[in-house]
Design a protein around this motif. Structure first.
Motif, PDB file in Angstrom:
ATOM      1  N   ARG A   1     -82.463  65.033 -64.804  1.00  0.00           N
ATOM      2  CA  ARG A   1     -83.686  65.808 -65.063  1.00  0.00           C
ATOM      3  C   ARG A   1     -83.938  66.835 -63.960  1.00  0.00           C
ATOM      4  O   ARG A   1     -83.599  66.622 -62.803  1.00  0.00           O
ATOM      5  CB  ARG A   1     -84.882  64.872 -65.146  1.00  0.00           C
ATOM      6  CG  ARG A   1     -84.809  63.873 -66.268  1.00  0.00           C
ATOM      7  CD  ARG A   1     -86.053  63.000 -66.242  1.00  0.00           C
ATOM      8  NE  ARG A   1     -85.957  61.887 -67.138  1.00  0.00           N
ATOM      9  CZ  ARG A   1     -86.424  61.891 -68.385  1.00  0.00           C
ATOM     10  NH1 ARG A   1     -86.991  62.953 -68.873  1.00  0.00           N
ATOM     11  NH2 ARG A   1     -86.312  60.808 -69.130  1.00  0.00           N
TER      12      ARG A   1
ATOM     13  N   VAL B   1     -71.013  62.118 -70.208  1.00  0.00           N
ATOM     14  CA  VAL B   1     -70.783  61.395 -71.458  1.00  0.00           C
ATOM     15  C   VAL B   1     -69.700  60.343 -71.211  1.00  0.00           C
ATOM     16  O   VAL B   1     -68.613  60.668 -70.740  1.00  0.00           O
ATOM     17  CB  VAL B   1     -70.354  62.363 -72.584  1.00  0.00           C
ATOM     18  CG1 VAL B   1     -70.073  61.610 -73.876  1.00  0.00           C
ATOM     19  CG2 VAL B   1     -71.423  63.432 -72.801  1.00  0.00           C
TER      20      VAL B   1
ATOM     21  N   ARG C   1     -74.238  68.615 -62.417  1.00  0.00           N
ATOM     22  CA  ARG C   1     -73.974  68.062 -63.748  1.00  0.00           C
ATOM     23  C   ARG C   1     -75.164  68.304 -64.660  1.00  0.00           C
ATOM     24  O   ARG C   1     -76.293  67.995 -64.299  1.00  0.00           O
ATOM     25  CB  ARG C   1     -73.767  66.543 -63.691  1.00  0.00           C
ATOM     26  CG  ARG C   1     -72.619  66.099 -62.877  1.00  0.00           C
ATOM     27  CD  ARG C   1     -71.359  66.079 -63.704  1.00  0.00           C
ATOM     28  NE  ARG C   1     -70.272  65.689 -62.831  1.00  0.00           N
ATOM     29  CZ  ARG C   1     -69.107  66.291 -62.799  1.00  0.00           C
ATOM     30  NH1 ARG C   1     -68.847  67.260 -63.609  1.00  0.00           N
ATOM     31  NH2 ARG C   1     -68.177  65.900 -61.977  1.00  0.00           N
ATOM     32  N   LYS C   2     -74.887  68.823 -65.855  1.00  0.00           N
ATOM     33  CA  LYS C   2     -75.924  68.921 -66.887  1.00  0.00           C
ATOM     34  C   LYS C   2     -76.006  67.626 -67.667  1.00  0.00           C
ATOM     35  O   LYS C   2     -77.078  67.227 -68.102  1.00  0.00           O
ATOM     36  CB  LYS C   2     -75.631  70.077 -67.838  1.00  0.00           C
ATOM     37  CG  LYS C   2     -75.794  71.430 -67.214  1.00  0.00           C
ATOM     38  CD  LYS C   2     -75.570  72.513 -68.231  1.00  0.00           C
ATOM     39  CE  LYS C   2     -75.697  73.874 -67.560  1.00  0.00           C
ATOM     40  NZ  LYS C   2     -75.423  74.954 -68.488  1.00  0.00           N
ATOM     41  N   GLN C   3     -74.850  66.989 -67.863  1.00  0.00           N
ATOM     42  CA  GLN C   3     -74.809  65.688 -68.520  1.00  0.00           C
ATOM     43  C   GLN C   3     -73.482  65.007 -68.229  1.00  0.00           C
ATOM     44  O   GLN C   3     -72.504  65.647 -67.846  1.00  0.00           O
ATOM     45  CB  GLN C   3     -75.043  65.797 -70.024  1.00  0.00           C
ATOM     46  CG  GLN C   3     -73.905  66.394 -70.806  1.00  0.00           C
ATOM     47  CD  GLN C   3     -74.183  66.382 -72.305  1.00  0.00           C
ATOM     48  OE1 GLN C   3     -75.293  66.146 -72.758  1.00  0.00           O
ATOM     49  NE2 GLN C   3     -73.163  66.630 -73.085  1.00  0.00           N
TER      50      GLN C   3
ATOM     51  N   ASN D   1     -83.230  60.398 -64.616  1.00  0.00           N
ATOM     52  CA  ASN D   1     -82.174  60.554 -65.613  1.00  0.00           C
ATOM     53  C   ASN D   1     -82.676  60.130 -66.981  1.00  0.00           C
ATOM     54  O   ASN D   1     -83.352  59.115 -67.117  1.00  0.00           O
ATOM     55  CB  ASN D   1     -80.969  59.669 -65.245  1.00  0.00           C
ATOM     56  CG  ASN D   1     -80.381  60.041 -63.912  1.00  0.00           C
ATOM     57  OD1 ASN D   1     -79.627  60.998 -63.806  1.00  0.00           O
ATOM     58  ND2 ASN D   1     -80.752  59.301 -62.868  1.00  0.00           N
TER      59      ASN D   1
ATOM     60  N   ARG E   1     -80.035  68.406 -61.895  1.00  0.00           N
ATOM     61  CA  ARG E   1     -78.856  69.020 -62.538  1.00  0.00           C
ATOM     62  C   ARG E   1     -78.165  69.977 -61.577  1.00  0.00           C
ATOM     63  O   ARG E   1     -76.938  70.045 -61.523  1.00  0.00           O
ATOM     64  CB  ARG E   1     -79.264  69.763 -63.805  1.00  0.00           C
ATOM     65  CG  ARG E   1     -79.663  68.827 -64.925  1.00  0.00           C
ATOM     66  CD  ARG E   1     -80.078  69.605 -66.118  1.00  0.00           C
ATOM     67  NE  ARG E   1     -81.377  70.205 -65.815  1.00  0.00           N
ATOM     68  CZ  ARG E   1     -82.171  70.757 -66.699  1.00  0.00           C
ATOM     69  NH1 ARG E   1     -81.794  70.858 -67.950  1.00  0.00           N
ATOM     70  NH2 ARG E   1     -83.325  71.236 -66.350  1.00  0.00           N
TER      71      ARG E   1
ATOM     72  N   LYS F   1     -78.390  62.447 -68.867  1.00  0.00           N
ATOM     73  CA  LYS F   1     -78.820  63.820 -68.577  1.00  0.00           C
ATOM     74  C   LYS F   1     -79.751  63.808 -67.366  1.00  0.00           C
ATOM     75  O   LYS F   1     -80.885  63.349 -67.465  1.00  0.00           O
ATOM     76  CB  LYS F   1     -79.536  64.421 -69.779  1.00  0.00           C
ATOM     77  CG  LYS F   1     -78.613  64.643 -70.953  1.00  0.00           C
ATOM     78  CD  LYS F   1     -79.320  65.358 -72.085  1.00  0.00           C
ATOM     79  CE  LYS F   1     -78.344  65.601 -73.223  1.00  0.00           C
ATOM     80  NZ  LYS F   1     -78.968  66.320 -74.329  1.00  0.00           N
TER      81      LYS F   1
ATOM     82  N   VAL G   1     -74.924  58.863 -73.057  1.00  0.00           N
ATOM     83  CA  VAL G   1     -75.160  60.223 -72.584  1.00  0.00           C
ATOM     84  C   VAL G   1     -76.223  60.168 -71.486  1.00  0.00           C
ATOM     85  O   VAL G   1     -77.333  59.679 -71.707  1.00  0.00           O
ATOM     86  CB  VAL G   1     -75.618  61.149 -73.731  1.00  0.00           C
ATOM     87  CG1 VAL G   1     -75.856  62.560 -73.208  1.00  0.00           C
ATOM     88  CG2 VAL G   1     -74.595  61.152 -74.861  1.00  0.00           C
TER      89      VAL G   1
END
Length: 122
Positions: A19, A32, A28-30, A5, A23, A17, A15
């Motif tokens: 890796r 927040v 999940r792409k990111q 991550n 994903r 993200k 944030v």
């Protein structure tokens, strides 16, 4: 420990993200999270011992967990590989998750960075 991550601070938010294929596996792409909603940041030395609950959706195979898990009526996000320590972020109100369990290159340094940005005492 596996660095699965990328963590960053942007506009008062943490944030996260995932890796690579994480994903896809974790759906999940990111993620927040507003810094003012972070209650605690911890390093868990034995993540395999933590009760995960039902997985939906995601992956739980061998030494890899990625996705949403539902222990005891809560909603947790895991993106963890291997057997080493993970970073645990506890979020007030449980939105988008009550906890994040994340494999990062250096969990202790990540914990200190997030705690400083969120004005938490260690």
């Amino acid at each position: 420990m596996s660095d699965r991550n990328a963590l960053g601070i942007s506009n008062g938010n943490l944030v996260v993200k995932p890796r690579g294929l994480d994903r896809l596996w974790g759906f999940r792409k990111q993620i927040v999270v507003p810094l003012d909603r972070i209650e605690r940041v911890e390093v868990e030395l034995h993540p395999r011992a933590i009760r995960r609950g039902l997985r939906a959706p995601g992956l739980d195979a061998y030494w890899k967990r990625s996705g949403t898990f539902h222990p005891g009526g809560e909603r947790h996000y895991w993106n963890q590989s291997g057997s080493g320590p993970v970073l645990v972020v506890v979020i007030a109100g449980g939105d988008p998750f009550a906890r994040l369990y994340l494999s990062v290159a250096d969990a202790e340094s990540a914990r200190e960075m997030i705690a400083e940005e969120a004005n938490l005492t260690l």
